[in-house]
Motif scaffolding. Structure first.
Motif, short mmCIF file in Angstrom:
data_model
loop_
_atom_site.label_atom_id
_atom_site.label_comp_id
_atom_site.label_asym_id
_atom_site.label_seq_id
_atom_site.Cartn_x
_atom_site.Cartn_y
_atom_site.Cartn_z
N ASP A 299 0.91 -1.32 0.14
CA ASP A 299 -0.02 0.02 0.16
C ASP A 299 0.71 1.31 -0.06
O ASP A 299 0.43 2.40 -0.53
N GLU A 300 2.14 1.07 0.42
CA GLU A 300 2.81 2.35 0.60
C GLU A 300 3.35 3.09 -0.80
O GLU A 300 3.60 4.06 -1.17
N ARG A 303 1.82 6.15 -2.27
CA ARG A 303 2.65 7.52 -1.90
C ARG A 303 3.25 8.11 -3.01
O ARG A 303 3.84 8.98 -3.15
N ALA A 324 -11.04 7.27 2.90
CA ALA A 324 -10.00 6.50 3.94
C ALA A 324 -9.00 6.62 3.14
O ALA A 324 -7.97 7.00 3.61
N HIS A 325 -8.96 6.16 1.81
CA HIS A 325 -7.51 6.45 1.04
C HIS A 325 -7.12 7.61 0.80
O HIS A 325 -5.73 7.77 1.18
N GLU A 327 -7.65 10.40 2.84
CA GLU A 327 -7.03 10.81 4.41
C GLU A 327 -5.57 10.19 4.42
O GLU A 327 -4.77 11.02 4.91
N ARG A 328 -5.42 9.00 3.76
CA ARG A 328 -3.90 8.42 3.97
C ARG A 328 -3.06 8.88 3.15
O ARG A 328 -1.97 9.13 3.55
N TYR A 329 -3.59 8.65 1.80
CA TYR A 329 -2.37 8.89 0.80
C TYR A 329 -2.53 10.16 0.07
O TYR A 329 -1.46 10.51 -0.87
N LYS B 11 -8.34 12.77 14.83
CA LYS B 11 -8.22 13.06 13.51
C LYS B 11 -9.37 12.56 12.64
O LYS B 11 -9.87 13.35 11.58
N GLU B 12 -10.03 11.07 12.97
CA GLU B 12 -10.79 10.64 12.07
C GLU B 12 -12.35 11.48 12.58
O GLU B 12 -13.25 11.20 11.44
#
Lengths: 425, 425
Positions: A299-300, A303, A324-325, A327-329, B11-12
């Motif tokens: 998954d990294e 980035r 969610a994707h 927010e993370r990437y 944060k969520e």
């Protein structure tokens, strides 16, 4: 004189610049135009030295480095454009009557001293000087080292032009070495803003090594989400434009998310279009089963900023997955959705916390010129001060001017007078 | 859970908060009001513990620490006020048609996560929570340690109130130790803004120890300039108010500049007024020869922030002298002029580069409530993001929303379509 001494001495010029009229700043911009024309042969010959030194560098760099008749012409037009933009200073942003004759105004003023570090592009130097001048800021410049001779020549010509105007010539300061850059990063409280342009790692280096506010963005991991209610033909067209129109730009997409309900019909269409453009596709498990490509193992990888004709493709099963994707990437630069469902578009626009949130259009529109800001200083992913494409207003601050008639707070504190607070704008 | 884990888990909740309606945020503010009333005896008894522990501290601190029926009543009014203010979110700040059906909007959004560190004043906690809630931000709080029991009680009551609303209770997070504060200062990229309130050295410490943007001011060295064309009676009245109405406030003056042409007539009047108020006067050479006082031996004394009934007095011979003095010694918070000469007032307002520039009124007006901002978060001397008194809008950022219909940049780049850029606001 050291660069710090130069900047400290320019500090005194700040007041002349901030109280200069729009007319004299515009005249100075046009004086620069005239001086560039008068000295073009000198500039071309200095540029030739840089090109000769860069003989072994890639064409893309040499193309940016080149300053010829055509680039000169574009620069002259750009100077005229900036001169014709409305004055960003002395704009009344708020106006309020506090009580009786007490009038409060908030007006735009220059930031003060701005440092800008940019690529080896001589035409960028001209544009940056014109934007700083228009917004009444002292500008400390450092261009890419490959353009050293061109930048020095342009700097001399600009100063020569300014000597014929009301604007002090030393409002523009040239840094010529990396040690100059390190030196100015410590001038917190003197330099008001640093704007770095260039590679991800370079911008990150500047951000990590100064307590001066930094405007800009390091990463440009942008995405396009193709919703289950998308018009698939439009989605393909937008995906191709977002990825291929200029792959090395920060606002090109690195990730395409697609809803599982349409993945079987959409991905083959996308594959056909991307193959025509020679786009290398990295696919998550589900996408791989539909169109192949290079399997995403970790998954990294999401980035990754390819800055090339290469893309990550992922199948999602809900809007929540998308959020969610991102927010993370996502680097929260520009994210776009393709959908014909108005409610989905509304929830997406409301929920995605990025500088630019687009609906049914290409991420490549994320640009100051296209946004109609007149001119672009850069794109900010910061939430402070300016976010997204930044125009001239991003180079200004404001001050409050309160005009009274002998008014004192004790009259209000002791109940003899009362605030009326009537907005006048 | 460590404070970092608490913040990461909140944060969520950011998305829930940022997409909450103004109505549900206002309802939550009023729910806090009701819960404070229902639990007032518990809060008073916890506050009594703090007061008992602070028995040996100065009255001024104990007075701020006290949370009694009267302070509760003020807090309830303040909560109702904040609930009734207009929504700072989803404001359309810019709106433009780019071409045909492509509509670009810039709308206000919450910053995200704000950390606020403030004095030992339980009523401040309530106000800060209400402002954060109103502006849709997650808030991480740390109040002065003397108010520890009161803050814990208020925090519990606020969370209890939120459990009855649509707002997640953990949008408010309480820090209880100094090590929590050190820990959060490293959360750059997670916390969006730090707002420290307190002593000069404390604010400076925060600014020097984090790369998170900091909103606030360390110094409040404000000045009043009495021009040669001043109405001297008004000047005395304004000087007394600016110095004495609340000497420990950041917007009180520390320096009085007076033009030499009126110094002989003005300074004796000032002296008489200041002596009635027991103001200690420090005088430069010329002022000393006219009214005595404590002689200023070293120009560095002009950097002094007395925060008490004490003042520096200096005779100047021109507006340029004033500008040079302010450029060197003002903290660019609030500076005021007394003059009946409109041209002098204009030049002063244009040339002085401070957050607040006042004409013929007391510096004590530098305050969000008096400015009509509804509520004040703090006063910023930064030129970035927000400058001067900061209201709810200072707790917001913005995002660009571009809505199209399948539009791609290649159509524009290749000349098939042209931007129209029509402002719609």
């Amino acid at each position: 004189m050291s660069i710090t001494e130069e900047i400290l001495s320019a500090k005194e010029k700040k007041r002349i610049l901030s109280s200069s009229s729009a007319e004299s700043r515009n005249k100075a911009i046009l004086a620069i135009r005239d001086e560039l024309v008068a000295n073009k042969e000198y500039i071309f010959s200095e540029n030739q030295k840089d090109l000769d030194n860069a003989a072994s560098l890639p064409d893309s760099i040499r193309h940016r480095l080149l300053f010829d008749q055509k680039k000169l012409k574009q620069s002259l037009i750009s100077l005229e454009d900036v001169a014709s933009l409305s004055d960003p200073l002395d704009k009344v942003l708020e106006k309020r009557s506090l009580c009786d004759e007490m009038i409060l105004k908030r007006v735009s003023v220059p930031l003060g001293i701005i440092a800008m570090i940019f690529e080896a592009r001589p035409d960028a130097l001209i544009q940056i000087v014109s934007l700083a001048l228009k917004s009444g800021n002292v500008i400390v410049l450092k261009g890419g080292k490959e353009a050293k001779n061109s930048n020095r020549a342009l700097f001399e010509v600009i100063r020569k032009a300014l000597r014929k105007t009301d604007i002090p010539e030393d409002f523009v300061i040239l840094m010529e070495s990396h040690s100059d850059v390190s030196e100015i990063l410590s001038l917190s409280g003197i330099i008001d803003l640093v704007i770095p342009r260039g590679s991800n790692s370079f911008v990150r280096y500047i951000m990590d090594n100064t307590s001066i506010p930094v405007l800009g963005h390091a990463d440009g991991v942008c995405s396009l989400y193709v919703d289950k209610d998308a018009d698939l033909e439009k989605a393909v067209k937008i995906a191709v434009d977002s990825k291929c129109q200029y792959p090395s730009a920060c606002n090109s997409i690195e990730t395409l998310l697609v809803h599982e309900d349409v993945s079987e019909s959409f991905l083959p269409l996308l594959k056909a279009a991307f193959e025509k453009e020679n786009v290398v596709m990295h696919s998550d498990k589900k996408a791989f089963s539909l169109i192949g490509g290079i399997k995403i193992e970790d998954d990294e990888e999401y980035r990754m900023e390819f800055l090339d004709k290469e893309i990550n493709i992922k199948v999602v099963s809900s809007l929540s997955d998308v959020f969610a994707h991102l927010e993370r990437y996502s680097s929260h630069h520009t994210d776009s959705i393709v959908t014909d469902n108005k409610e989905t578009a509304r929830v997406y626009a409301e929920s995605v916390d990025s500088a630019d949130v687009f609906i049914n259009c290409s991420t490549r529109f994320a640009d100051g010129y296209r946004f109609g800001l007149g001119a672009e200083v850069g794109i900010s992913t910061s939430k402070i001060h300016a976010r997204g494409p930044v125009g001239l207003m991003g180079l200004t601050s404001s001050k409050w001017i309160l005009s009274g008639c002998g008014d004192v707070v004790s009259d209000f504190a002791e109940g003899r007078r009362k605030f009326a607070h009537k907005d006048l704008l």
